[in-house]
Enzyme design. Sequence first.
Site, PDB file in Angstrom:
ATOM      1  N   ARG A  10      -6.583  34.727  42.215  1.00  0.00           N
ATOM      2  CA  ARG A  10      -5.545  35.138  41.257  1.00  0.00           C
ATOM      3  C   ARG A  10      -5.528  36.667  41.144  1.00  0.00           C
ATOM      4  NH1 ARG A  10      -7.669  34.756  35.031  1.00  0.00           N
ATOM      5  NH2 ARG A  10      -9.898  35.009  35.435  1.00  0.00           N
ATOM      6  N   GLU A  58       8.396  27.573  31.061  1.00  0.00           N
ATOM      7  CA  GLU A  58       8.266  27.585  32.523  1.00  0.00           C
ATOM      8  C   GLU A  58       9.497  27.040  33.244  1.00  0.00           C
ATOM      9  OE1 GLU A  58       4.269  27.534  30.608  1.00  0.00           O
ATOM     10  OE2 GLU A  58       6.092  26.301  30.411  1.00  0.00           O
TER      11      GLU A  58
END
Length: 313
Positions: A10, A58
């Site tokens: 990440r 989202e």
Amino acid sequence: MSEVKKIATRDSYGNALAELGTEHDNVVVLDADLAAATKTGVFKKAHPDRFIDCGIAESNMIGVAAGLATTGKVPFASSFAMFAAGRAFEQVRNSVGYPHLNVKIGATHAGISVGEDGATHQCNEDIALMRTIPGMVVINPADDVEARAAVRAAYEHQGPVYLRFGRLAVPVINDRPDYKFELGKGVVLREGKDLTIIATGLPVSNCLEAAEKLAADGIDAKVINIHTIKPLDEELVVAAAKETGKVVTVEEHSVIGGLGSAVCDVLSEKAPTQVMKIGVNDTFGESGPALELLKKYGLDTDSIYEKIKAFAK
């Protein structure tokens, strides 16, 4: 012996986005109120005018990304895998996949190594979900080098791409001059003649360690890193199966619908081979330290070694 460098993919994602944004002014990054966790905050700091925080929405974020793609922008929509692939599945399918728009989905915190976030956030189904969307490229990098290369490859690819990243720092194993990232092409990390280990993402480094332990037992294992699960490097998979006669797949994902299923699909058709799938066995995760969870669910080096040793007999 010097300690192996470990970096969470990440982090690689955030750093690669910032670099890509400097090179290309059509790169836009969207996040769903998780910029600190997904590391897209690195891009935000470097290019604040091209960063959009969509809030905890989202599905809407994917719709915004689809709209931006129609204007010539290259949007990277980012959130945890559970939300990017799970909560927003309909929008990914209908707003991105169906019109085949140039949207890149950066999904972090995948798998059980999310740790203390627990079962609701430990997404072990995302690869399966994304594989079913026509035209969707699915990439699951194994380390920092590969993750950075994957982000660039996603930008250069015309069409939807799903990128899977982890929270846990993992060993850097591809830091060598001859490393080359190519979409749809697996990487042979170790030659062997007795069986083939095909791995993706976080467990790749563990599989290399397990192969060394197997070698001490007289078992010569070939190790292949599959960073692109769709399209799968069918030629390499079939050749390895024919060469060694047995195949083991290893993934930090459900054994249903992920790398193991993709490998079995191609081998059942082109080279019937005995396959053992190592992954999360049709169960949810649980809260706990990442390394302890990997051990409990059989994805640490010793567990992988023991399972393959028994399978090789």
